[in-house]
Scaffold this motif. Structure first.
Motif, PDB file in Angstrom:
ATOM      1  N   GLN A   1       0.861  -1.185   0.000  1.00 15.05           N
ATOM      2  CA  GLN A   1       0.000   0.000   0.000  1.00 15.05           C
ATOM      3  C   GLN A   1       0.897   1.235   0.000  1.00 15.05           C
ATOM      4  N   PRO A   2       0.356   2.417  -0.312  1.00 15.91           N
ATOM      5  CA  PRO A   2       1.187   3.625  -0.349  1.00 15.91           C
ATOM      6  C   PRO A   2       1.792   3.954   1.011  1.00 15.91           C
ATOM      7  N   PHE A   3       2.858   4.747   0.985  1.00 21.76           N
ATOM      8  CA  PHE A   3       3.408   5.307   2.210  1.00 21.76           C
ATOM      9  C   PHE A   3       2.558   6.509   2.612  1.00 21.76           C
ATOM     10  N   GLY A   4       1.990   6.479   3.797  1.00 20.79           N
ATOM     11  CA  GLY A   4       1.251   7.629   4.301  1.00 20.79           C
ATOM     12  C   GLY A   4       2.202   8.712   4.763  1.00 20.79           C
ATOM     13  N   VAL A   5       1.723   9.950   4.774  1.00 16.06           N
ATOM     14  CA  VAL A   5       2.587  11.066   5.165  1.00 16.06           C
ATOM     15  C   VAL A   5       3.024  10.926   6.622  1.00 16.06           C
ATOM     16  N   ALA A   6       2.142  10.416   7.487  1.00 13.90           N
ATOM     17  CA  ALA A   6       2.507  10.239   8.894  1.00 13.90           C
ATOM     18  C   ALA A   6       3.550   9.144   9.060  1.00 13.90           C
ATOM     19  N   THR A   7       3.522   8.139   8.188  1.00 18.78           N
ATOM     20  CA  THR A   7       4.506   7.064   8.238  1.00 18.78           C
ATOM     21  C   THR A   7       5.848   7.528   7.709  1.00 18.78           C
ATOM     22  N   ALA A   8       5.838   8.261   6.603  1.00 18.33           N
ATOM     23  CA  ALA A   8       7.075   8.647   5.935  1.00 18.33           C
ATOM     24  C   ALA A   8       7.790   9.804   6.624  1.00 18.33           C
ATOM     25  N   ALA A   9       7.033  10.682   7.293  1.00 20.97           N
ATOM     26  CA  ALA A   9       7.646  11.849   7.925  1.00 20.97           C
ATOM     27  C   ALA A   9       8.487  11.428   9.132  1.00 20.97           C
ATOM     28  N   THR A  10       9.669  11.999   9.258  1.00 25.59           N
ATOM     29  CA  THR A  10      10.503  11.735  10.428  1.00 25.59           C
ATOM     30  C   THR A  10      10.043  12.619  11.585  1.00 25.59           C
ATOM     31  N   ALA A  11      10.355  12.198  12.796  1.00 30.46           N
ATOM     32  CA  ALA A  11       9.914  12.920  13.985  1.00 30.46           C
ATOM     33  C   ALA A  11      10.717  14.202  14.156  1.00 30.46           C
ATOM     34  N   GLY A  12      10.021  15.328  14.134  1.00 28.19           N
ATOM     35  CA  GLY A  12      10.671  16.601  14.427  1.00 28.19           C
ATOM     36  C   GLY A  12      10.679  16.889  15.913  1.00 28.19           C
ATOM     37  N   LYS A  13       9.758  16.253  16.635  1.00 27.79           N
ATOM     38  CA  LYS A  13       9.682  16.385  18.086  1.00 27.79           C
ATOM     39  C   LYS A  13       9.043  15.121  18.651  1.00 27.79           C
ATOM     40  N   VAL A  14       9.676  14.546  19.666  1.00 32.99           N
ATOM     41  CA  VAL A  14       9.136  13.374  20.360  1.00 32.99           C
ATOM     42  C   VAL A  14       8.731  13.809  21.759  1.00 32.99           C
ATOM     43  N   GLY A  15       7.503  13.496  22.147  1.00 28.69           N
ATOM     44  CA  GLY A  15       7.020  13.882  23.465  1.00 28.69           C
ATOM     45  C   GLY A  15       7.815  13.213  24.577  1.00 28.69           C
ATOM     46  N   THR A  16       7.910  13.879  25.700  1.00 29.39           N
ATOM     47  CA  THR A  16       8.621  13.320  26.844  1.00 29.39           C
ATOM     48  C   THR A  16       7.797  12.198  27.474  1.00 29.39           C
ATOM     49  N   THR A  17       8.421  11.425  28.334  1.00 24.65           N
ATOM     50  CA  THR A  17       7.766  10.295  28.983  1.00 24.65           C
ATOM     51  C   THR A  17       6.464  10.737  29.656  1.00 24.65           C
ATOM     52  N   GLY A  18       5.405  10.017  29.370  1.00 23.47           N
ATOM     53  CA  GLY A  18       4.091  10.347  29.908  1.00 23.47           C
ATOM     54  C   GLY A  18       3.177  11.029  28.920  1.00 23.47           C
ATOM     55  N   GLN A  19       3.738  11.506  27.808  1.00 24.08           N
ATOM     56  CA  GLN A  19       2.927  12.211  26.822  1.00 24.08           C
ATOM     57  C   GLN A  19       2.472  11.263  25.710  1.00 24.08           C
ATOM     58  N   THR A  20       1.791  10.203  26.099  1.00 25.05           N
ATOM     59  CA  THR A  20       1.268   9.274  25.096  1.00 25.05           C
ATOM     60  C   THR A  20      -0.022   9.782  24.477  1.00 25.05           C
ATOM     61  N   LEU A  21      -0.705  10.701  25.155  1.00 24.87           N
ATOM     62  CA  LEU A  21      -1.979  11.205  24.650  1.00 24.87           C
ATOM     63  C   LEU A  21      -2.009  12.727  24.558  1.00 24.87           C
ATOM     64  N   THR A  22      -0.935  13.400  24.924  1.00 26.37           N
ATOM     65  CA  THR A  22      -0.952  14.856  25.013  1.00 26.37           C
ATOM     66  C   THR A  22       0.150  15.486  24.171  1.00 26.37           C
ATOM     67  N   VAL A  23       0.050  16.779  24.003  1.00 30.87           N
ATOM     68  CA  VAL A  23       1.068  17.587  23.347  1.00 30.87           C
ATOM     69  C   VAL A  23       1.080  18.940  24.056  1.00 30.87           C
TER      70      VAL A  23
END
Length: 400
Positions: free
Chosen positions: A238-260
């Motif tokens: 299947q195609p590469f989605g933009v969310a899949t192909a984009a590299t992480a510009g920012k990773v949330g700190t520990t505990g931010q599984t649902l927040t930003v």
């Protein structure tokens, strides 16, 4: 309350929220003012959910009862190719004249004619494919590449952000610095609309715009799956989605599984190299994420979300986040561990590739005719990938 009343209510709420932002300017916000803005945002969200529920009900009714059928404009000029396509959709095979059959064959290749299908030529296929822009966010954001075949394709890519020149002393030669090129796969995949069954009575009604009717059904079905995969496709079969192909510009700190946080969004914006900063930059996420970021405040207590009170009416001013436009796409990942729920940047670097050989099938067998229906199905070949990962970055939630 009608859906129009709800839209007017939504516009009023967004206007009040925007006026509150404009009146405060750069001043520090009090807790009371923050609460007032949040209440307006909450009420706007409730009204939006009501509008969505009303719209889904209307869409379901239209799907089940063929209500709000498109009608033909009287006196409108008809392109010969579209007229042939309409005859193909409207008339039973044994009712077509020799001239109509010839026109259909001239307009639509008979590559699969022995099986009841026709390969639709670009003059007709483009009307369906272009309409997909109105259905999915990714086709509105992306650039489109049209190829005459669906053969595998490697799209060239290069990153020059780390390259620079040099100072050369008199009479000394310049150094070599070859450009490093890479490639990203931009292959196509076959999408099916599944069979769309249309009552014979509607096909026989000359006042009904049967081309618009059939194309709308095909567009909605193909559009849903394409937009979902262009958003979060894995790249495997299947195609590469933009969310899949984009590299992480920012990773949330520990505990931010649902927040930003506010700082996360600022860091995400700044993760884009200045060489890639253009007026096309925007945030891209789902309504679920929007519910989170609407409440975020900056260091002075000011909301960083600017609502568009014209949305749904004239849409003159878009919703803004940190001053950047926002594109809502409910096929984007929702907040979860390791999920890339937000992308930011110039999404035109995502390329949607269409192979302009749309195949149409018409089913007149007893399985449909005994129900008073005729079936239609479309095959479309398309693919997509982010061709420059420096132009779009993602916010990735913490793993834990």
């Amino acid at each position: 309350m009608t859906i129009q009343n709800l839209r007017e209510r939504l516009g009023a709420l967004k206007k009040d929220a925007r006026n509150l932002l404009e009146n405060k300017g750069s001043a520090t916000w009090t807790k009371e003012e923050q609460a007032q803005f949040d209440n307006l945002a909450d009420e706007a969200e409730r009204v939006e959910r009501q509008i969505d529920a009303h719209q889904r009900l209307l869409d379901n009714e239209a799907e089940d009862s063929f209500s709000k059928l498109p009608t033909k404009e009287k006196g409108a000029k008809v392109d010969p190719a579209m007229a042939a396509y309409e005859n193909y959709l409207r008339k039973m095979s044994n009712r077509l004249t020799a001239q109509e059959i010839e026109a259909i064959r001239n307009t639509m290749s008979t590559t699969t004619g022995s099986e009841g299908g026709f390969t639709v030529q670009p003059v007709v296929a483009s009307t369906l494919i272009e309409a997909l822009k109105d259905f999915g966010a990714m086709r509105r954001l992306a650039e489109r590449l049209v190829t005459t075949t669906g053969a595998d394709l490697s799209f060239p890519s290069t990153d020059g952000t780390s390259e620079e020149g040099e100072i050369i002393a008199q009479n000394l030669p310049s150094s070599d610095a070859d450009i490093a090129f890479g490639t990203v796969p931009l292959n196509t995949y076959k999408f099916s609309s599944k069979v769309v069954a249309i009552p014979i009575e509607l096909l026989q009604d000359s006042n009904i715009d049967v081309v618009a009717l059939v194309n709308r059904r095909l567009r909605e079905r193909v559009g849903r799956i394409q937009n979902r995969l262009f958003s979060m496709g894995t790249g495997t079969a299947q195609p590469f989605g933009v969310a899949t192909a984009a590299t992480a510009g920012k990773v949330g700190t520990t505990g931010q599984t649902l927040t930003v946080t506010y700082d996360d969004l600022v860091d995400l914006v700044d993760s884009i190299d200045p060489a890639y900063q253009t007026e096309a930059q925007r945030f891209h996420f789902s309504q679920t994420v929007r519910r989170v970021v609407r409440k975020i405040k900056d260091t002075a207590g000011r909301p960083i979300w600017t609502p568009s009170y014209d949305e749904g009416m004239s849409a003159k001013t878009p919703d803004l986040l940190l001053g950047y436009p926002v594109e809502i796409n409910n096929h984007m990942p929702v907040p979860a561990a390791n999920a890339k729920s937000i992308t930011f940047g110039d999404h035109s670097k995502y390329i949607v590739r269409d192979a302009m050989e749309l195949t149409m099938f018409r089913f007149e067998d007893s399985a449909y005719l005994k129900k008073g229906q005729v079936g239609f199905m479309a095959w479309a070949r398309a693919g997509g990938n982010l061709t420059d990962t420096n132009a779009v970055k993602a916010y990735q939630h913490s793993a834990t």
